[in-house]
Every structure is written in C-alpha cells, then in structure tokens.
Design a protein around this motif. Structure first.
Motif, mmCIF file in Angstrom:
data_model
loop_
_atom_site.group_PDB
_atom_site.id
_atom_site.type_symbol
_atom_site.label_atom_id
_atom_site.label_comp_id
_atom_site.label_asym_id
_atom_site.label_seq_id
_atom_site.Cartn_x
_atom_site.Cartn_y
_atom_site.Cartn_z
ATOM 1 N N ILE A 1 75.724 -25.802 42.680
ATOM 2 C CA ILE A 1 75.456 -26.191 44.351
ATOM 3 C C ILE A 1 73.954 -25.023 44.895
ATOM 4 N N ASN A 2 73.451 -25.967 45.591
ATOM 5 C CA ASN A 2 72.353 -25.154 46.450
ATOM 6 C C ASN A 2 72.491 -23.933 47.062
ATOM 7 N N THR A 3 72.238 -22.559 46.048
ATOM 8 C CA THR A 3 73.052 -21.290 46.773
ATOM 9 C C THR A 3 71.635 -20.832 47.225
ATOM 10 N N ASP A 4 70.342 -21.480 47.959
ATOM 11 C CA ASP A 4 69.423 -20.831 48.174
ATOM 12 C C ASP A 4 69.690 -20.788 49.515
ATOM 13 N N HIS A 5 68.711 -19.461 50.397
ATOM 14 C CA HIS A 5 69.734 -19.114 52.062
ATOM 15 C C HIS A 5 68.395 -20.497 52.519
ATOM 16 N N ALA A 6 69.171 -21.758 52.925
ATOM 17 C CA ALA A 6 68.570 -22.757 53.388
ATOM 18 C C ALA A 6 69.741 -23.191 54.145
ATOM 19 N N ILE A 7 69.881 -23.231 55.911
ATOM 20 C CA ILE A 7 70.536 -24.559 56.431
ATOM 21 C C ILE A 7 69.992 -25.807 56.564
ATOM 22 N N ASP A 8 70.883 -26.156 55.666
ATOM 23 C CA ASP A 8 70.386 -27.970 55.415
ATOM 24 C C ASP A 8 71.259 -28.993 57.032
ATOM 25 N N VAL A 9 70.306 -29.468 58.494
ATOM 26 C CA VAL A 9 71.255 -30.215 59.083
ATOM 27 C C VAL A 9 71.400 -31.596 58.240
ATOM 28 N N LEU A 10 72.843 -31.692 58.731
ATOM 29 C CA LEU A 10 72.848 -33.344 58.041
ATOM 30 C C LEU A 10 72.867 -33.924 59.418
ATOM 31 N N GLU A 11 73.418 -33.850 60.492
ATOM 32 C CA GLU A 11 73.276 -34.798 60.996
ATOM 33 C C GLU A 11 73.510 -34.480 62.653
ATOM 34 N N PHE A 12 73.161 -34.972 63.381
ATOM 35 C CA PHE A 12 73.115 -34.936 65.727
ATOM 36 C C PHE A 12 74.471 -35.392 65.653
ATOM 37 N N VAL A 13 75.563 -35.075 66.084
ATOM 38 C CA VAL A 13 76.686 -35.244 66.892
ATOM 39 C C VAL A 13 77.534 -34.614 68.591
ATOM 40 N N PRO A 14 77.676 -36.177 68.718
ATOM 41 C CA PRO A 14 77.868 -35.795 70.625
ATOM 42 C C PRO A 14 79.490 -34.445 70.208
ATOM 43 N N ALA A 15 79.278 -33.576 71.943
ATOM 44 C CA ALA A 15 80.204 -32.141 71.854
ATOM 45 C C ALA A 15 81.109 -32.428 71.225
ATOM 46 N N GLU A 16 81.778 -33.917 71.791
ATOM 47 C CA GLU A 16 82.996 -33.892 72.064
ATOM 48 C C GLU A 16 83.509 -34.515 70.696
ATOM 49 N N GLU A 17 82.837 -34.770 69.993
ATOM 50 C CA GLU A 17 84.105 -35.234 68.455
ATOM 51 C C GLU A 17 83.728 -34.479 67.335
ATOM 52 N N ILE A 18 83.905 -32.896 67.713
ATOM 53 C CA ILE A 18 84.050 -32.432 67.119
ATOM 54 C C ILE A 18 85.359 -31.447 67.570
ATOM 55 N N ASP A 19 86.532 -31.906 66.559
ATOM 56 C CA ASP A 19 87.939 -30.654 67.488
ATOM 57 C C ASP A 19 87.627 -29.310 66.998
ATOM 58 N N PRO A 20 87.874 -28.823 67.701
ATOM 59 C CA PRO A 20 87.975 -27.095 67.385
ATOM 60 C C PRO A 20 88.566 -26.328 67.232
ATOM 61 N N ILE A 21 89.355 -27.060 65.768
ATOM 62 C CA ILE A 21 90.244 -26.625 65.370
ATOM 63 C C ILE A 21 89.948 -26.425 64.012
ATOM 64 N N TYR A 22 88.983 -26.882 64.037
ATOM 65 C CA TYR A 22 87.981 -27.017 62.693
ATOM 66 C C TYR A 22 87.280 -25.421 62.638
ATOM 67 N N PHE A 23 86.974 -24.947 63.831
ATOM 68 C CA PHE A 23 86.268 -23.674 63.753
ATOM 69 C C PHE A 23 86.425 -22.739 63.313
#
Length: 307
Positions: free
Chosen positions: A81-103
């Motif tokens: 897997i990619n273990t480089d020190h990188a934060i890869d942006v995958l997509e942009f989504v509306p805030a209300e679509e992410i359930d806080p249970i995942y945080f």
C-alpha cells in the motif's frame, strides 16, 4: 506527530499534523496498598519462561489453527500500500452526507511556510462551498479514511472508520410495531421546542473531573472527604403523558416562561331561569315587529261611494 502533503489535484500542500483534542482523565497506577509502591510487570515468555528485553519483542498474529505468524518491522515496510506521507483527496461531498458515527479522532493541519497560499486557497474553497474533502492517509503504517473541513482559519482532519467497522444494530424492539399516540407526539414536540437553544460548548462543565480533583486534593491533605449528594426520590410512578406534561412545565419554568393561559369554553345558554325569560322576551319582540311590518305592507281598503 506526522508530516506530509495534501494532494489536491495537481496541487501539493505541505502540512504538519497535530492532535486537536485531549481527554481530561485521571490516570491511576496500580500500587501496593500497604506502602504505595508501584506494581511492575515483567515481560516473560510463556514458552521458555525467560524475561524478554523490549528489543527482542516482535508482533505475532495467531491463525485459526493455532500457529503464530511473527512479524518484524521489515515485514510491515513491505506492505503493498502507499505508505508515503501523503493525504490524497478522493472527492468532495456535502457535509450532511457523512454520518458522525464514522468519526474517530480530530487533528489540526498546519501548512509549511511555502504552502501557506494553497493551504488558504483550499480552506476558503471548502468554507464557501460547504463541502468536505474525503481523503486517505497512512498513519503509523495504517491506512485510514478521513475527511478535511474548514474550521475558523484552519483545516481540520477527522479520521474515520471503514464501513465494515460500524456494527449493525440488532435489537428485538426494531422488529416490533411500537404505537405512538398523536397527543404524546405533540407533547414531546412541545418539550423539544421548550428546551431548544444554540449550542455553546462553554455552557457545559465536566462535573466528574471537578469532583475527582476535589476528592484527590482532600485525600492528599488529609481533609474531610466530600460526600456524595443524596439522590432525589422520584416519588410516584407516572404515565408517559403526565411525565411529558410535567417536563414541559419544568422546562418553561427554568427559562422563566409563563404558563400559557387555558382557553375557557364558551358559555352555553340555559333553558331555565333568567336565560329562559330573556330568550322568551326576545322571541315576543321579534314576533310583534314582524306583525307590524306585515300590517304596514298590506294594501289599504277603498272606502265605498255614497249612493
């Protein structure tokens, strides 16, 4: 605790990661009750019985058949897997679509000096669009899902659980058909409205931490220990509707709101006594007025001519 870069399309933003939160908890050690001495544990091998130095300890994973697979740090470096020190942006989504249970955990992102401008650009774009950036990041050789959002003047990252790490609820009551009466729902909605407010974290206090601090200080100084307040008796058992009504009254009282005035039912006319006489008199006047009106409208009789 981590240094790398946000990969935003063809834009690279060098950042440093800092833990954004800390828990106010009391860490107690295991001690000997008699003299307060710390209790230490030795790392002893179950096979040979020898004490093992930390440098000689590796990680092992036990298979279903009982075999143990020993993993060294070199093995983890070979993960595909990619273990480089990188934060890869995958997509942009509306805030209300992410359930806080995942945080999971929150981190502050600080830009490198040369990356301040693209950092501010990404932060402002997220802020204006109301979108969140879904990203992947590898921390301590563990790839995780995360999201970036704009908070005040910073970019904040929240690591997230994978979908299969969120347990599916399996409770018996979910298969049943629970009936909620309309009057109960109306009263519950009224209770919600009476307790509504704007969230300000400063309005809330950590009573446990304060109480524990006082207890430890009193114990250290040999002072009298604070006593736990007695629990208030609930008294009579009341039904759900009565509990809701009393809760609404308490909430309004706590906010200094007056109890809404009750509507009085319209007075009904009685068929006896003064009301009956008044009604009879009204009917008599109406009849007399109608007779007079009829008489006035009737044509006048012609007088007979003399012979």
């Amino acid at each position: 605790m981590w240094r790398g870069a946000i990969s935003f399309g063809l834009v690279t933003i060098g950042v440093r990661l800092y833990t954004a939160t800390e828990e106010h908890d009391f860490r107690f050690h295991q001690v000997h009750r008699e003299d307060g001495g710390r209790i230490r544990y030795k790392r002893v091998c179950q096979v040979c019985g020898e004490e093992v130095a930390y440098a000689d300890i590796a990680k092992g994973y036990e298979l279903d058949d009982g075999r143990v697979v020993v993993m060294d740090s070199e093995d983890f470096d070979k993960l595909p897997i990619n273990t480089d020190h990188a934060i890869d942006v995958l997509e942009f989504v509306p805030a209300e679509e992410i359930d806080p249970i995942y945080f999971q955990k929150s981190y502050y992102l600080e830009p490198d000096k040369a990356a301040t401008r693209p950092y501010v650009l990404l932060r402002t774009a997220l802020e204006r669009s109301g979108q969140l950036a879904v990203v992947k990041i590898t921390i301590r050789q563990r790839e995780t899902l995360a999201m970036l959002r704009a908070r005040e003047d910073l970019l904040v990252m929240h690591t997230m659980l994978w979908p299969d790490e969120v347990r599916k609820p399996d409770f018996d009551f979910l298969d049943g058909d629970v009936e909620v009466r309309p009057q109960e729902l109306k009263m519950a909605s009224s209770l919600v409205e009476s307790m509504a407010g704007s969230f300000d974290p400063g309005d809330f206090t950590d009573d446990y931490t304060e109480a524990m601090q006082k207890l430890i200080e009193a114990k250290a100084e040999g002072a009298e220990l604070p006593e736990q307040p007695e629990a208030e008796e609930t008294g009579e058992v009341i039904d759900l509707m009565t509990a809701l009504e009393r809760s609404v009254e308490q909430a309004r009282s706590a906010r200094g709101e007056a109890k809404p005035a009750e509507k009085k039912p319209a007075a009904r006319s009685s068929r006896s006594g003064g009301s009956a006489r008044s009604s009879g008199a009204s009917r008599s006047k109406a009849a007399a007025s109608k007779a007079k009106e009829t008489k006035e409208k009737a044509p006048a009789k012609k007088k007979a001519k003399p012979a």
